[in-house]
Design a protein around this motif. Sequence first.
Motif, PDB file in Angstrom:
ATOM      1  N   VAL A  44       0.827  -1.092  -0.061  1.00  0.00           N
ATOM      2  CA  VAL A  44      -0.139   0.052   0.119  1.00  0.00           C
ATOM      3  C   VAL A  44       1.023   1.196   0.008  1.00  0.00           C
ATOM      4  N   ARG A  45       0.472   2.390  -0.511  1.00  0.00           N
ATOM      5  CA  ARG A  45       1.185   3.675  -0.567  1.00  0.00           C
ATOM      6  C   ARG A  45       0.899   4.236   0.863  1.00  0.00           C
ATOM      7  N   ALA A  46       2.051   5.121   1.172  1.00  0.00           N
ATOM      8  CA  ALA A  46       1.915   5.772   2.285  1.00  0.00           C
ATOM      9  C   ALA A  46       0.601   6.619   2.233  1.00  0.00           C
ATOM     10  N   GLY A  47      -0.067   6.774   3.531  1.00  0.00           N
ATOM     11  CA  GLY A  47      -1.215   7.365   3.667  1.00  0.00           C
ATOM     12  C   GLY A  47      -2.561   6.592   3.353  1.00  0.00           C
ATOM     13  N   GLY A  48      -2.415   5.270   3.018  1.00  0.00           N
ATOM     14  CA  GLY A  48      -3.163   4.269   2.856  1.00  0.00           C
ATOM     15  C   GLY A  48      -3.693   3.733   4.059  1.00  0.00           C
ATOM     16  N   SER A  49      -4.635   2.543   3.827  1.00  0.00           N
ATOM     17  CA  SER A  49      -4.961   1.598   4.831  1.00  0.00           C
ATOM     18  C   SER A  49      -4.983   0.102   4.476  1.00  0.00           C
ATOM     19  N   LEU A  50      -4.924  -0.568   5.493  1.00  0.00           N
ATOM     20  CA  LEU A  50      -5.167  -2.185   5.348  1.00  0.00           C
ATOM     21  C   LEU A  50      -5.740  -2.500   6.616  1.00  0.00           C
ATOM     22  N   ARG A  51      -6.428  -3.752   6.475  1.00  0.00           N
ATOM     23  CA  ARG A  51      -7.142  -4.140   7.453  1.00  0.00           C
ATOM     24  C   ARG A  51      -6.633  -5.759   7.532  1.00  0.00           C
ATOM     25  N   LEU A  52      -6.079  -6.016   8.663  1.00  0.00           N
ATOM     26  CA  LEU A  52      -5.635  -7.467   8.942  1.00  0.00           C
ATOM     27  C   LEU A  52      -6.492  -8.185   9.744  1.00  0.00           C
ATOM     28  N   SER A  53      -6.648  -9.445   9.493  1.00  0.00           N
ATOM     29  CA  SER A  53      -7.458 -10.462  10.330  1.00  0.00           C
ATOM     30  C   SER A  53      -6.828 -11.607  10.731  1.00  0.00           C
ATOM     31  N   CYS A  54      -7.031 -11.983  12.062  1.00  0.00           N
ATOM     32  CA  CYS A  54      -6.507 -13.213  12.388  1.00  0.00           C
ATOM     33  C   CYS A  54      -7.504 -14.077  12.868  1.00  0.00           C
ATOM     34  N   GLU A  55      -7.514 -15.207  12.167  1.00  0.00           N
ATOM     35  CA  GLU A  55      -8.706 -16.411  12.544  1.00  0.00           C
ATOM     36  C   GLU A  55      -7.834 -17.106  13.606  1.00  0.00           C
ATOM     37  N   VAL A  56      -8.592 -17.693  14.512  1.00  0.00           N
ATOM     38  CA  VAL A  56      -8.156 -18.531  15.647  1.00  0.00           C
ATOM     39  C   VAL A  56      -8.901 -19.657  15.681  1.00  0.00           C
ATOM     40  N   SER A  57      -8.273 -20.926  16.011  1.00  0.00           N
ATOM     41  CA  SER A  57      -8.743 -22.196  16.301  1.00  0.00           C
ATOM     42  C   SER A  57      -8.093 -23.121  17.324  1.00  0.00           C
ATOM     43  N   GLY A  58      -8.467 -24.165  17.828  1.00  0.00           N
ATOM     44  CA  GLY A  58      -7.876 -24.838  18.692  1.00  0.00           C
ATOM     45  C   GLY A  58      -7.896 -24.577  20.016  1.00  0.00           C
ATOM     46  N   LEU A  59      -8.616 -23.300  20.486  1.00  0.00           N
ATOM     47  CA  LEU A  59      -8.539 -22.758  21.832  1.00  0.00           C
ATOM     48  C   LEU A  59     -10.041 -22.210  22.060  1.00  0.00           C
ATOM     49  N   THR A  60     -10.439 -21.978  23.220  1.00  0.00           N
ATOM     50  CA  THR A  60     -11.434 -21.052  23.534  1.00  0.00           C
ATOM     51  C   THR A  60     -11.409 -19.756  23.361  1.00  0.00           C
ATOM     52  N   PHE A  61     -11.475 -19.177  22.152  1.00  0.00           N
ATOM     53  CA  PHE A  61     -11.175 -17.696  21.740  1.00  0.00           C
ATOM     54  C   PHE A  61     -11.526 -16.690  22.823  1.00  0.00           C
ATOM     55  N   SER A  62     -12.687 -16.591  23.352  1.00  0.00           N
ATOM     56  CA  SER A  62     -13.170 -15.684  24.202  1.00  0.00           C
ATOM     57  C   SER A  62     -12.399 -15.835  25.577  1.00  0.00           C
ATOM     58  N   ASP A  63     -11.547 -16.691  26.025  1.00  0.00           N
ATOM     59  CA  ASP A  63     -10.701 -16.664  27.154  1.00  0.00           C
ATOM     60  C   ASP A  63      -9.269 -16.392  27.032  1.00  0.00           C
ATOM     61  N   TYR A  64      -9.168 -15.765  25.719  1.00  0.00           N
ATOM     62  CA  TYR A  64      -7.620 -15.223  25.509  1.00  0.00           C
ATOM     63  C   TYR A  64      -7.490 -13.824  25.002  1.00  0.00           C
ATOM     64  N   TYR A  65      -6.641 -13.102  25.692  1.00  0.00           N
ATOM     65  CA  TYR A  65      -6.470 -11.663  25.056  1.00  0.00           C
ATOM     66  C   TYR A  65      -5.598 -12.040  23.920  1.00  0.00           C
ATOM     67  N   MET A  66      -5.969 -11.097  22.934  1.00  0.00           N
ATOM     68  CA  MET A  66      -5.167 -10.999  21.487  1.00  0.00           C
ATOM     69  C   MET A  66      -4.294  -9.952  21.435  1.00  0.00           C
TER      70      MET A  66
END
Length: 125
Positions: free
Chosen positions: A11-33
Amino acid sequence: VQLQASGGGLVRAGGSLRLSCEVSGLTFSDYYMSWFRQAPGKEREFVASISTSGGSTYYADSVKGRFTTSRDNAKNTVFLQMNSLKPEDTAVYYCAADKVGDPRNYLRGYGVDYWGKGTQVTVSS
């Protein structure tokens, strides 16, 4: 346990990106990310973290006001919205999970229980 980050790119300077991280194998709501990044030739550094409910967030000074992290516990996914990107934001970005959620640990380089594979973010000037 798997943490799969995606959404990186060029991306060019000044632009935007959205990263995602999908989690499996643990109880997601129990973990700080959290998000970390590592630029070429540099040590990995803390970027942002979010509490288990999503109600509390913490940011490194270098990204405060430009980056926002959020989570969707129903979809086991954490996000990092990156706006006003700068060339110095170029790095491999990693998501991470732990049960303590103390930013002081992250800033000291420890505290993470699980790491994901990174996604490359490149910001051109």
